[in-house]
Scaffold this active site. Structure first.
Site, PDB file in Angstrom:
ATOM      1  N   ASP A   1      -7.729   3.407 -15.239  1.00  0.00           N
ATOM      2  CA  ASP A   1      -8.058   3.017 -13.870  1.00  0.00           C
ATOM      3  C   ASP A   1      -8.510   1.568 -13.667  1.00  0.00           C
ATOM      4  O   ASP A   1      -8.498   1.077 -12.556  1.00  0.00           O
ATOM      5  CB  ASP A   1      -9.142   3.964 -13.334  1.00  0.00           C
TER       6      ASP A   1
ATOM      7  N   CYS B   1       5.511  19.605  -2.106  1.00  0.00           N
ATOM      8  CA  CYS B   1       4.685  19.692  -0.895  1.00  0.00           C
ATOM      9  C   CYS B   1       5.378  20.463   0.225  1.00  0.00           C
ATOM     10  O   CYS B   1       4.718  21.080   1.065  1.00  0.00           O
ATOM     11  CB  CYS B   1       4.322  18.297  -0.393  1.00  0.00           C
TER      12      CYS B   1
ATOM     13  N   CYS C   1       4.248  21.207   4.234  1.00  0.00           N
ATOM     14  CA  CYS C   1       2.784  21.183   4.368  1.00  0.00           C
ATOM     15  C   CYS C   1       2.289  19.759   4.603  1.00  0.00           C
ATOM     16  O   CYS C   1       2.719  18.813   3.937  1.00  0.00           O
ATOM     17  CB  CYS C   1       2.133  21.750   3.106  1.00  0.00           C
TER      18      CYS C   1
ATOM     19  N   CYS D   1      -3.231  17.859   4.029  1.00  0.00           N
ATOM     20  CA  CYS D   1      -4.024  16.700   3.603  1.00  0.00           C
ATOM     21  C   CYS D   1      -4.054  15.622   4.678  1.00  0.00           C
ATOM     22  O   CYS D   1      -5.099  14.988   4.905  1.00  0.00           O
ATOM     23  CB  CYS D   1      -3.484  16.138   2.290  1.00  0.00           C
TER      24      CYS D   1
ATOM     25  N   CYS E   1      -9.569   4.193   5.317  1.00  0.00           N
ATOM     26  CA  CYS E   1      -9.916   5.238   4.343  1.00  0.00           C
ATOM     27  C   CYS E   1     -11.408   5.186   4.012  1.00  0.00           C
ATOM     28  O   CYS E   1     -11.928   4.148   3.593  1.00  0.00           O
ATOM     29  CB  CYS E   1      -9.081   5.055   3.085  1.00  0.00           C
TER      30      CYS E   1
ATOM     31  N   CYS F   1     -14.680  10.195  -0.217  1.00  0.00           N
ATOM     32  CA  CYS F   1     -14.299  11.241   0.741  1.00  0.00           C
ATOM     33  C   CYS F   1     -13.312  12.165   0.041  1.00  0.00           C
ATOM     34  O   CYS F   1     -12.349  11.701  -0.563  1.00  0.00           O
ATOM     35  CB  CYS F   1     -13.667  10.616   1.983  1.00  0.00           C
TER      36      CYS F   1
ATOM     37  N   CYS G   1      -9.011  15.058   2.067  1.00  0.00           N
ATOM     38  CA  CYS G   1      -7.570  15.228   1.851  1.00  0.00           C
ATOM     39  C   CYS G   1      -7.297  15.983   0.551  1.00  0.00           C
ATOM     40  O   CYS G   1      -6.358  16.784   0.471  1.00  0.00           O
ATOM     41  CB  CYS G   1      -6.845  13.887   1.875  1.00  0.00           C
TER      42      CYS G   1
ATOM     43  N   CYS H   1      -5.658  20.533  -0.031  1.00  0.00           N
ATOM     44  CA  CYS H   1      -4.388  20.852  -0.700  1.00  0.00           C
ATOM     45  C   CYS H   1      -4.321  22.314  -1.138  1.00  0.00           C
ATOM     46  O   CYS H   1      -5.176  22.780  -1.906  1.00  0.00           O
ATOM     47  CB  CYS H   1      -4.205  19.936  -1.913  1.00  0.00           C
TER      48      CYS H   1
END
Length: 376
Positions: free
Chosen positions: A138, A192, A195, A198, A218, A245, A248, A252
């Site tokens: 990351d 997905c 759907c 999210c 965001c 947050c 989203c 799922c």
């Protein structure tokens, strides 16, 4: 009977060691460039959706393929570690007098946990194969989600995060670059369907379209990466979210297959499940550092964190927090002072906000905020 080739033996060894170290999934992909990835990233930046994350622009060329970051790379091992919570992760967002912290940040910094395990695994791979390796989690210009999709670990959902049929949306990614070629696993496809739970769940409508995110709207970006004042029009939608947050992710449907985190350092600390806003608003820098020692929250610093807590206080409707907000109107940090005025106005009215402005106040950020409140 066909005997396993050397690269098949190495791949089997890698998977077995990854499982032993606590990784929940492991897959392999190649290091080739993918033109669509560059086009998508350039489009994201051109639209300004990266906000103030200028490092995305500066490192764009190195992000588009593993070999542009490390020319010797021939294969990439992508690994996943589950951090799924127990119960409903959004329960804390309905506690107005408490702060809601993103699930991943309720204990130790995942960078430290995963990087240590990656280094251990990478060392074993290097010793067994003689190949040079590099590990990433990351913090380097690595497009881990597209790599993970190419390796077959999951697919990028409409919220742009990776989704797995086994792990849902709750997992961290890390990667090991190898200077040796291994057979690539089959890429995953999108599951997905129609759907869009999210997208509908986002409090600030941060998704201009499926598979696109505008960081400037965001809450995760704004509470963690963004350093200045937060757009007043967005603040009410934050609720009590003070770091990140999860809406989203939590929406799922594939999360029904997720199991609670196995790594104990990723299981929520009791004091960070739903900390009191009244306690948090009183944190000075030493107390902030002590409370969040070893936590990813520590990296944003006390001032940015208190800014977030003041927005939550302003949204709480809790009059008992007014005195703490008034005290912060005299804080050394201008963004904290300005945000405190907004919270005071929400809890005590415009007159209370006016009264809280320091007589010596000369900072443009604070003056702009009180002017905005006056003209709202």
């Amino acid at each position: 009977m066909n005997r396993p080739t050397p690269d098949q033996k190495l791949a089997s060894f890698i998977r077995a060691e990854a499982a032993r170290l606590g990784f929940d999934a492991c897959a392999i992909t190649d290091a080739d460039a993918r033109p669509q990835l560059r086009r998508d990233l350039e489009g994201f930046v051109a639209a300004g959706h990266h906000g103030t994350m200028d490092w995305l622009v500066e490192t764009l060329d190195r992000r588009v393929a593993p070999r542009t970051l490390w020319p010797d790379c021939r294969s990439v091992v992508v690994l996943a570690m589950n951090y799924a919570p127990e119960g409903d992760p959004l329960t804390t967002t309905r506690m107005a007098d408490r702060g809601s912290i993103s699930v991943y940040a309720r204990n130790r910094d995942y960078h430290d946990i995963i990087k240590g395990k990656l280094k251990e695994l990478g060392g074993k791979i290097a010793a067994r194969s003689g190949a040079e390796i590099k590990v990433f989690v990351d913090t380097a210009p690595v497009m881990e989600k597209p790599l993970a999709m190419q390796a077959g670990l999951g697919w990028q959902g409409k919220h742009t995060n990776l989704v797995s049929r086994q792990l849902g949306s709750w997992f961290f990614l890390g990667s090991i670059f190898l200077a040796t070629e291994l057979s690539a696993d089959e890429a995953e496809t999108d599951h997905c369907g129609s759907c869009q739970a999210c997208l509908d769940a986002c409090p600030t409508s941060a998704f201009p379209a499926p598979h696109q995110i505008d960081a400037r709207r965001c809450i995760s970006y704004l509470t963690i990466e963004h350093k200045g004042m937060i757009d007043a029009a967005l603040r009410p939608a934050f609720g009590n979210r003070i770091y990140g947050c999860d809406d989203c992710l939590a929406a799922c449907p594939w999360n029904k297959f997720a199991q609670s985190a196995r790594e104990m350092k990723l299981v929520a600390r009791e004091d960070l499940r739903a900390p009191s806003l009244q306690m948090l608003l009183k944190l000075d820098d030493p107390a902030f550092r002590e409370l969040f020692s070893g936590s990813p929250i520590k990296r944003i610093g006390r001032d940015r964190f208190i800014r977030n807590c003041l927005i939550a206080a302003g949204n709480s409707g809790n009059q008992t927090l007014l005195a703490d907000c008034q005290a912060l109107a005299g804080d050394a940090d201008a963004v904290v002072r300005a945000t405190a005025l907004w919270a005071i106005a929400r809890l005590g009215g415009l007159g209370a906000a006016r009264s809280a402005v320091l007589p010596s106040e000369a900072d443009a950020t604070v003056l702009d905020e009180i002017n905005a409140l006056e003209t709202a």
